[in-house]
Design a protein around this motif. Structure first.
Motif, short mmCIF file in Angstrom:
data_model
loop_
_atom_site.label_atom_id
_atom_site.label_comp_id
_atom_site.label_asym_id
_atom_site.label_seq_id
_atom_site.Cartn_x
_atom_site.Cartn_y
_atom_site.Cartn_z
N PRO A 213 -2.43 5.91 15.36
CA PRO A 213 -1.72 4.75 15.92
C PRO A 213 -0.23 5.01 16.03
O PRO A 213 0.33 5.89 15.34
CB PRO A 213 -2.01 3.65 14.89
N GLU A 214 0.42 4.27 16.90
CA GLU A 214 1.88 4.36 17.00
C GLU A 214 2.52 3.68 15.80
O GLU A 214 1.93 2.79 15.17
CB GLU A 214 2.35 3.69 18.29
N ALA A 215 3.73 4.11 15.46
CA ALA A 215 4.46 3.45 14.37
C ALA A 215 4.72 2.00 14.76
O ALA A 215 5.25 1.72 15.85
CB ALA A 215 5.78 4.18 14.11
N PRO A 216 4.35 1.05 13.93
CA PRO A 216 4.46 -0.36 14.31
C PRO A 216 5.88 -0.90 14.20
O PRO A 216 6.68 -0.43 13.39
CB PRO A 216 3.54 -1.06 13.31
N TYR A 273 14.79 -6.54 -1.69
CA TYR A 273 13.64 -5.67 -1.47
C TYR A 273 13.82 -4.85 -0.19
O TYR A 273 14.49 -5.28 0.76
CB TYR A 273 12.35 -6.49 -1.35
N TYR A 274 13.15 -3.70 -0.17
CA TYR A 274 13.06 -2.87 1.02
C TYR A 274 11.60 -2.90 1.48
O TYR A 274 10.68 -2.81 0.66
CB TYR A 274 13.50 -1.45 0.71
N VAL A 275 11.39 -3.00 2.79
CA VAL A 275 10.05 -3.19 3.33
C VAL A 275 9.78 -2.16 4.42
O VAL A 275 10.66 -1.86 5.25
CB VAL A 275 9.89 -4.61 3.93
N ARG A 276 8.56 -1.61 4.43
CA ARG A 276 8.11 -0.70 5.49
C ARG A 276 6.67 -1.03 5.82
O ARG A 276 5.92 -1.49 4.96
CB ARG A 276 8.21 0.76 5.02
N VAL A 277 6.27 -0.80 7.07
CA VAL A 277 4.89 -1.04 7.48
C VAL A 277 4.32 0.23 8.09
O VAL A 277 4.87 0.76 9.07
CB VAL A 277 4.79 -2.20 8.49
N ILE A 285 -3.11 8.26 9.63
CA ILE A 285 -2.12 7.30 9.14
C ILE A 285 -0.76 7.64 9.75
O ILE A 285 -0.36 8.80 9.76
CB ILE A 285 -2.03 7.34 7.61
N THR A 286 -0.04 6.63 10.24
CA THR A 286 1.30 6.82 10.80
C THR A 286 2.29 6.03 9.98
O THR A 286 2.18 4.81 9.84
CB THR A 286 1.34 6.35 12.27
N GLU A 287 3.27 6.73 9.43
CA GLU A 287 4.29 6.08 8.62
C GLU A 287 5.24 5.28 9.50
O GLU A 287 5.57 5.69 10.61
CB GLU A 287 5.07 7.13 7.83
N GLY A 288 5.66 4.14 9.00
CA GLY A 288 6.59 3.31 9.75
C GLY A 288 7.91 4.00 10.01
O GLY A 288 8.33 4.89 9.24
N ASN A 289 8.57 3.59 11.08
CA ASN A 289 9.82 4.25 11.49
C ASN A 289 10.95 4.05 10.50
O ASN A 289 11.77 4.94 10.30
CB ASN A 289 10.25 3.75 12.87
#
Length: 296
Positions: A213-216, A273-277, A285-289
């Protein structure tokens, strides 16, 4: 423990995840893909290593020999331990089948039987006082066979436990070399107490041959001091892992979702907080940008 709480408030399952202390002495526990098959190494291992096999069965078409109203076959592939397929009878030979919609390399299948009440008289003495209960001392068996097919007509045996002497309600079948299959069919032979077959998860794992999948893109904001809302826009994803933590490299909390919006009620008042999706599908699996800051 993971909460089920459908038959009883304290109905739970025990889970084990990689855990440790980081270089600052902070305790962490990696639950990002914690209920997917993972390799456990004999020596020291990387606790953040991603799984090599991916979920293939979520939301795929499921059919069965029979079913009970509101407990259709689709509930065996919805990744929800609180729902399940229930056959219409307790006869030997009731089956459920998942169509992956194309051929995949299948490396593992997890078969999760569900408890849907036990319609029998108590077979022995009730023991205890404030927590009175019956403790079963007799050995029971769970028997089934798992078959695969490329066309839905010609089947081959993947695992035959039709004469097993074990009672494993959450069995895991592993094929390191993988098998090619589109259809997977589970036929239930026997369950304890002669009860009706119930499957909360016919979970299939392996590797697809398509694109990850593309990074969301996502939006995260605080609704109040304790809750945050995360809204996600992604392409070609089966689901997402929402990660958050006290620093960009300490995203120690996670919440897996199969939709595009999730409220998370696990924040500390006044804390930043720091957030990543991240996104995942059958191919990887594609890690968030990037990581976004959620102000306290």
């Amino acid at each position: 423990t993971m909460r089920i709480s459908m038959n009883h408030t304290f109905e739970r399952r025990v889970g084990i995840w990689p855990a440790g202390f980081d270089e600052d002495g902070e305790l962490f526990c990696n639950q990002r893909y914690g209920d997917w098959p993972m390799e456990v190494e004999d020596d020291r291992m990387n606790p953040w290593k991603e799984p090599q096999w991916y979920l293939l069965s979520y939301g795929k078409t499921a059919s069965a020999s029979s079913f009970t109203e509101k407990k259709e076959p689709k509930y065996a592939v919805d990744e929800n331990v609180q729902t399940w397929w229930r056959a219409a009878t307790a006869k030997c030979g009731e089956w459920i089948q998942v169509d992956l919609e194309k051929s995949y390399t299948v490396n593992a299948v997890q078969i999760n039987f569900a408890d849907d009440g036990i319609d029998i008289p108590v077979p022995g003495k009730i023991r205890g006082t404030t927590q009175a209960r019956y403790i079963e001392e007799k050995d029971h068996v769970t028997r089934w066979k798992l078959e695969g097919s490329l066309d839905g007509k010609n089947y081959f045996m993947i695992e035959d436990k039709s004469e097993a002497d074990t009672d494993l309600p959450h069995d895991l079948i592993v094929r390191l070399e993988g098998v090619q299959a589109r259809f997977l069919k589970l036929t239930v032979i026997e369950v304890p107490y002669g009860q009706t077959a119930c499957i909360s998860g016919l979970r299939i794992f392996g590797v697809g041959d398509g694109e990850k999948p593309e990074a969301p893109e996502f939006e995260a904001y605080r609704e109040n001091e304790l809750d945050m809302m995360v809204k996600i826009e992604g392409t070609n994803a089966t689901g997402y892992n929402i990660l958050w933590g006290s620093q960009p490299d300490k995203l120690y909390h996670s919440h897996m979702v199969f939709g595009n919006e999730q409220r998370i009620g696990a924040l500390v008042k006044g804390k930043e907080y720091y957030v990543r999706v991240d996104a995942f599908n059958e191919n990887g699996i594609t890690e968030g940008n990037g990581v976004k800051i959620l102000r306290g």
